[in-house]
Write a protein that holds these residues in place. Structure first.
Motif, PDB file in Angstrom:
ATOM      1  N   LEU A 117       0.551  -1.064   0.037  1.00 42.22           N
ATOM      2  CA  LEU A 117      -0.231  -0.007   0.098  1.00 42.22           C
ATOM      3  C   LEU A 117       1.163   1.046  -0.078  1.00 42.22           C
ATOM      4  O   LEU A 117       2.109   1.001   0.878  1.00 42.22           O
ATOM      5  CB  LEU A 117      -0.724  -0.342   1.221  1.00 42.22           C
ATOM      6  CG  LEU A 117      -1.758  -0.982   2.063  1.00 42.22           C
ATOM      7  CD1 LEU A 117      -2.627  -0.894   2.618  1.00 42.22           C
ATOM      8  CD2 LEU A 117      -3.035  -1.001   0.281  1.00 42.22           C
ATOM      9  N   ILE A 118       0.126   2.104  -1.374  1.00 40.14           N
ATOM     10  CA  ILE A 118       1.468   3.612  -0.502  1.00 40.14           C
ATOM     11  C   ILE A 118      -0.027   4.974  -0.337  1.00 40.14           C
ATOM     12  O   ILE A 118      -1.112   4.469  -0.638  1.00 40.14           O
ATOM     13  CB  ILE A 118       1.362   3.631  -1.934  1.00 40.14           C
ATOM     14  CG1 ILE A 118       2.767   5.428  -1.717  1.00 40.14           C
ATOM     15  CG2 ILE A 118       0.488   4.089  -3.377  1.00 40.14           C
ATOM     16  CD1 ILE A 118       3.859   4.934  -0.835  1.00 40.14           C
ATOM     17  N   THR A 119       0.526   5.164   0.747  1.00 36.21           N
ATOM     18  CA  THR A 119      -0.892   6.066   1.220  1.00 36.21           C
ATOM     19  C   THR A 119       0.112   7.772   0.580  1.00 36.21           C
ATOM     20  O   THR A 119       1.263   8.233   0.101  1.00 36.21           O
ATOM     21  CB  THR A 119      -0.714   6.107   2.886  1.00 36.21           C
ATOM     22  OG1 THR A 119       0.705   6.028   3.644  1.00 36.21           O
ATOM     23  CG2 THR A 119      -0.977   4.986   3.385  1.00 36.21           C
ATOM     24  N   VAL A 120      -1.050   9.091   0.777  1.00 28.96           N
ATOM     25  CA  VAL A 120      -0.278   9.961   0.945  1.00 28.96           C
ATOM     26  C   VAL A 120       1.090  10.432   1.875  1.00 28.96           C
ATOM     27  O   VAL A 120       1.464  11.310   1.576  1.00 28.96           O
ATOM     28  CB  VAL A 120      -1.467  10.802   1.266  1.00 28.96           C
ATOM     29  CG1 VAL A 120      -0.867  12.829   1.340  1.00 28.96           C
ATOM     30  CG2 VAL A 120      -2.475  10.992   0.082  1.00 28.96           C
ATOM     31  N   GLY A 121       0.414   9.676   2.988  1.00 26.89           N
ATOM     32  CA  GLY A 121       1.482  10.286   3.616  1.00 26.89           C
ATOM     33  C   GLY A 121       2.863   9.596   3.378  1.00 26.89           C
ATOM     34  O   GLY A 121       3.644  10.313   3.824  1.00 26.89           O
ATOM     35  N   ASP A 122       3.005   8.973   3.013  1.00 24.99           N
ATOM     36  CA  ASP A 122       4.666   7.797   2.286  1.00 24.99           C
ATOM     37  C   ASP A 122       4.630   8.603   1.124  1.00 24.99           C
ATOM     38  O   ASP A 122       6.159   8.679   1.184  1.00 24.99           O
ATOM     39  CB  ASP A 122       4.239   6.557   1.654  1.00 24.99           C
ATOM     40  CG  ASP A 122       3.373   5.373   3.140  1.00 24.99           C
ATOM     41  OD1 ASP A 122       3.860   5.499   4.025  1.00 24.99           O
ATOM     42  OD2 ASP A 122       2.540   4.441   2.808  1.00 24.99           O
ATOM     43  N   ILE A 123       4.029   9.643   0.119  1.00 29.95           N
ATOM     44  CA  ILE A 123       4.574   9.851  -0.531  1.00 29.95           C
ATOM     45  C   ILE A 123       5.442  11.715   0.355  1.00 29.95           C
ATOM     46  O   ILE A 123       6.194  11.561   0.130  1.00 29.95           O
ATOM     47  CB  ILE A 123       3.668  10.323  -1.350  1.00 29.95           C
ATOM     48  CG1 ILE A 123       2.905   9.788  -2.301  1.00 29.95           C
ATOM     49  CG2 ILE A 123       4.392  11.654  -2.156  1.00 29.95           C
ATOM     50  CD1 ILE A 123       2.055   9.463  -3.270  1.00 29.95           C
ATOM     51  N   THR A 124       4.385  12.235   1.151  1.00 26.70           N
ATOM     52  CA  THR A 124       4.668  13.830   1.567  1.00 26.70           C
ATOM     53  C   THR A 124       6.202  13.303   2.207  1.00 26.70           C
ATOM     54  O   THR A 124       7.014  13.565   2.413  1.00 26.70           O
ATOM     55  CB  THR A 124       4.116  13.985   2.782  1.00 26.70           C
ATOM     56  OG1 THR A 124       3.640  12.956   3.113  1.00 26.70           O
ATOM     57  CG2 THR A 124       2.606  14.648   2.017  1.00 26.70           C
ATOM     58  N   ARG A 125       5.721  12.228   2.885  1.00 24.49           N
ATOM     59  CA  ARG A 125       7.394  11.423   3.491  1.00 24.49           C
ATOM     60  C   ARG A 125       8.691  11.561   3.197  1.00 24.49           C
ATOM     61  O   ARG A 125       9.297  12.417   3.426  1.00 24.49           O
ATOM     62  CB  ARG A 125       7.467  10.699   4.584  1.00 24.49           C
ATOM     63  CG  ARG A 125       6.654  10.812   6.132  1.00 24.49           C
ATOM     64  CD  ARG A 125       6.305   9.534   6.937  1.00 24.49           C
ATOM     65  NE  ARG A 125       5.360   8.872   6.792  1.00 24.49           N
ATOM     66  CZ  ARG A 125       4.653   7.785   6.703  1.00 24.49           C
ATOM     67  NH1 ARG A 125       4.056   9.174   7.592  1.00 24.49           N
ATOM     68  NH2 ARG A 125       4.087   7.305   6.304  1.00 24.49           N
ATOM     69  N   SER A 126       8.555  11.321   1.686  1.00 26.38           N
ATOM     70  CA  SER A 126       9.009  10.943   0.654  1.00 26.38           C
ATOM     71  C   SER A 126       9.731  12.129   0.426  1.00 26.38           C
ATOM     72  O   SER A 126      11.202  12.805   0.586  1.00 26.38           O
ATOM     73  CB  SER A 126       8.965  10.849  -0.060  1.00 26.38           C
ATOM     74  OG  SER A 126       8.076  11.276  -0.673  1.00 26.38           O
ATOM     75  N   TYR A 127       8.626  13.114   0.115  1.00 22.72           N
ATOM     76  CA  TYR A 127       9.343  14.521  -0.282  1.00 22.72           C
ATOM     77  C   TYR A 127      10.002  15.589   1.293  1.00 22.72           C
ATOM     78  O   TYR A 127      10.965  15.848   0.359  1.00 22.72           O
ATOM     79  CB  TYR A 127       8.019  15.158  -0.489  1.00 22.72           C
ATOM     80  CG  TYR A 127       8.275  16.412  -1.748  1.00 22.72           C
ATOM     81  CD1 TYR A 127       8.926  16.335  -3.070  1.00 22.72           C
ATOM     82  CD2 TYR A 127       8.600  17.620  -1.927  1.00 22.72           C
ATOM     83  CE1 TYR A 127       9.297  17.326  -3.619  1.00 22.72           C
ATOM     84  CE2 TYR A 127       8.501  18.891  -2.431  1.00 22.72           C
ATOM     85  CZ  TYR A 127       9.257  18.231  -3.102  1.00 22.72           C
ATOM     86  OH  TYR A 127       9.177  20.022  -4.036  1.00 22.72           O
TER      87      TYR A 127
END
Length: 552
Positions: A117-127
């Motif tokens: 699963l990929i979440t919005v939180g995962d994307i923002t943390r990566s950035y």
């Protein structure tokens, strides 16, 4: 991925179903399908007895599916059928998909199997948290992702290959300085300066990205081709390209793959609600019976959860209904018994008539709708009336029941007397059955004020068989009465030919109560049993007397 499907309505009779319960469910489901074009499926809440099995076999009817309970399951509620994405799509593409679909979680799926699963939180943390200039290669980023993210154009090289070594840097210094910090396999973001491009290639960079859509000379292209250096252009400036490039990383590098909390479509929402409440996730994946990804569910989906749609036939008491009826959405009730205790959330179509059989009511409904009754359905409805009225011998039988049965027999092309004999004989063939199977063949529970009691019945044309059953059932019902925690338990051994019943009794004061209520003489009662001449109907002759006695 499953598409949108019509909701199914289950037409179902009572527990320990008799012939009327089963045949009425089949016939009414058939009528509803014909009138509405919607999905109506007959069900059964218990095992089919020998008489009913004979009827189904005789007319070539399929046995309804067994419905253990009608509790609300995941498959009964609205599931968000979010398409699964591939593990190598970019963070940017995943983000755009989330915005488009209005979701915060995407399932990562391969060949139908959930991988993560990929979440919005995962994307923002990566950035926000990534400061490693080598992370693009560590994430095994495909060049096609970089092109897509930077809206670029590949001039030299294969976009299906991966950037899997080196770091990302911006060539802001002059070529003399660049020689000190460009290393083999790096990816270099630079402008239109020929010298910088040449230097990067000579320093064995794996890729150069030329910004602001600048043209690249033939010399540079040729040299890059020879040195195995990829060349792409982007319309963005160097600052913007540097900001965006991390968004080209594949989601596989950031997605959650371990300890995933998943549910199955057959799971009950009462069970999953507790799990969902204990976790901070907003969305949970749903798998089908083969373990493949089906869709996503959130707490919000549970708020508007609707129960299974059901139609009750031949009963309206909760104690007789299929397990979980309180959470189901009851659409209709078609019955010929006294009013019971089933409660509904909203008003429902309720048809209750003082007739000998539910099948007679359904016969009327076919006629009222102007719907032709198929031969098979006619046979099933006729059999139900024969069974419930003991071929018109029961006091519950009305002229309406008899007229209906005679008309149905004509449609079904059966000689009603001969057919009834075969049917009763099949139902009386109990020699290979266990005492438990016999007991539950036709058994119902009732409430009268604060008193609970159960009544079972076996009807037979064989006096000797009934006598042998008595020896087996009498000790069994005494055990069952205690086991079920009810006050009294009665079992009717009904002789169809003599139109009489030997009533077996269990529970404190049960025999004495029946003897007094029916004014039987001493010669008509023994330990645990009472002979009731001219009593053959549980519904019309036995239950009302017990109810009045207990409530009086």
């Amino acid at each position: 991925m499953a598409g949108t499907r019509q909701r199914k309505t289950i037409v179902i009779g009572h527990k320990n179903p008799d012939t009327d319960s089963i045949c009425s469910a089949i016939a009414y489901a058939n009528l509803k399908r014909a009138l509405t074009g919607k999905v109506y499926q007959p069900g059964r809440a218990g095992q089919i007895n020998e008489e009913t099995r004979f009827v189904l076999d005789y007319f070539g009817a399929k046995e309804p599916n067994f419905v253990e309970n009608v509790k609300t399951q995941v498959k009964d509620i609205e599931i968000r059928e979010t398409e699964g994405v591939a593990r190598n799509i970019s963070l940017k593409k995943a983000w755009n998909l989330m915005q488009k679909l209005g979701v915060v979680t995407l399932p990562v799926v391969a060949d139908g199997i959930l991988e993560g699963l990929i979440t919005v939180g995962d994307i923002t943390r990566s950035y926000m948290n990534v400061y490693d200039s080598s992370i693009l290669s560590k994430a095994q980023t495909q060049y096609s992702n970089i092109l897509e993210t930077l809206e670029g154009l590949m001039l030299i090289g294969d976009e299906s290959e991966y950037f899997d070594k080196g770091k990302v840097l911006i060539a802001a210094a002059n070529p003399d300085m660049m020689e000190y910090y460009i290393q083999p396999h790096d990816l270099v973001i630079l402008g239109n300066r020929y010298e910088s491009q040449l230097c990067a290639i000579e320093m064995e960079a794996d890729c150069i990205i030329v910004c602001e859509g600048a043209a690249v000379s033939m010399t540079i292209k040729k040299l890059a081709q020879e040195r195995g250096c990829k060349v792409m252009t982007t319309p963005y400036d160097a600052y913007t390209a540097a900001r965006l490039i991390n968004q080209s990383m594949p989601i596989s590098y950031f997605m959650k793959t371990e300890n995933l909390i998943t549910f199955e479509r057959d799971d009950y929402i009462d069970d999953i609600r507790e799990v969902m409440a204990s976790k901070r996730h907003r969305d949970f994946p749903i798998l089908d019976k083969d373990g493949k990804y089906y869709g996503m569910i959130s707490r919000r989906n549970l708020l508007g959860a609707r129960g299974k749609q059901i139609i009750l036939v031949d009963h309206n008491e909760k104690t007789q209904a299929v397990e979980g009826v309180e959470s189901a959405e009851i659409m209709e009730i078609i019955d010929h018994h006294k009013l019971g205790t089933v409660e509904t959330i909203a008003p429902v179509f309720f048809r209750n008539q003082p007739l000998g059989c539910t099948a007679t009511i359904i016969f009327q409904m076919y006629k009222e709708a102007g719907q032709e009754i198929p031969k098979q359905i006619a046979g099933l409805l006729c059999s139900a009336i024969i069974s419930d009225t003991l071929l018109f011998r029961s006091p519950t039988c009305t002229p309406v029941d008899k007229a209906a049965a005679m008309e149905l027999a004509e449609i079904a092309e059966i000689e009603i007397e001969k057919y009834a004999g075969k049917m009763f004989a099949a139902g009386s063939n109990l020699k290979d059955k266990t005492v438990e199977e016999i007991f539950y063949q036709d058994y119902k529970r009732f409430e009268a004020g604060k008193t609970s009691f159960g009544v079972g019945q076996i009807s037979s044309v064989n006096e000797n068989e009934l006598e042998s059953l008595k020896e087996r059932l009498l000790p069994y019902i005494q055990e069952k009465q205690k086991e079920q925690g009810i006050d009294m338990l009665f079992y009717m051994l009904t002789n169809i030919l003599t139109q009489s019943t030997t009533l077996l009794c269990a529970g404190q004061g049960a025999r004495q109560m029946v003897s007094a209520a029916f004014h039987v003489g001493e010669d008509q009662e023994k330990d645990g049993e009472v002979l009731l001449p001219n009593v053959v109907s549980r519904k019309k002759q036995l239950i009302p007397v017990i109810m009045m006695t207990l409530q009086g």
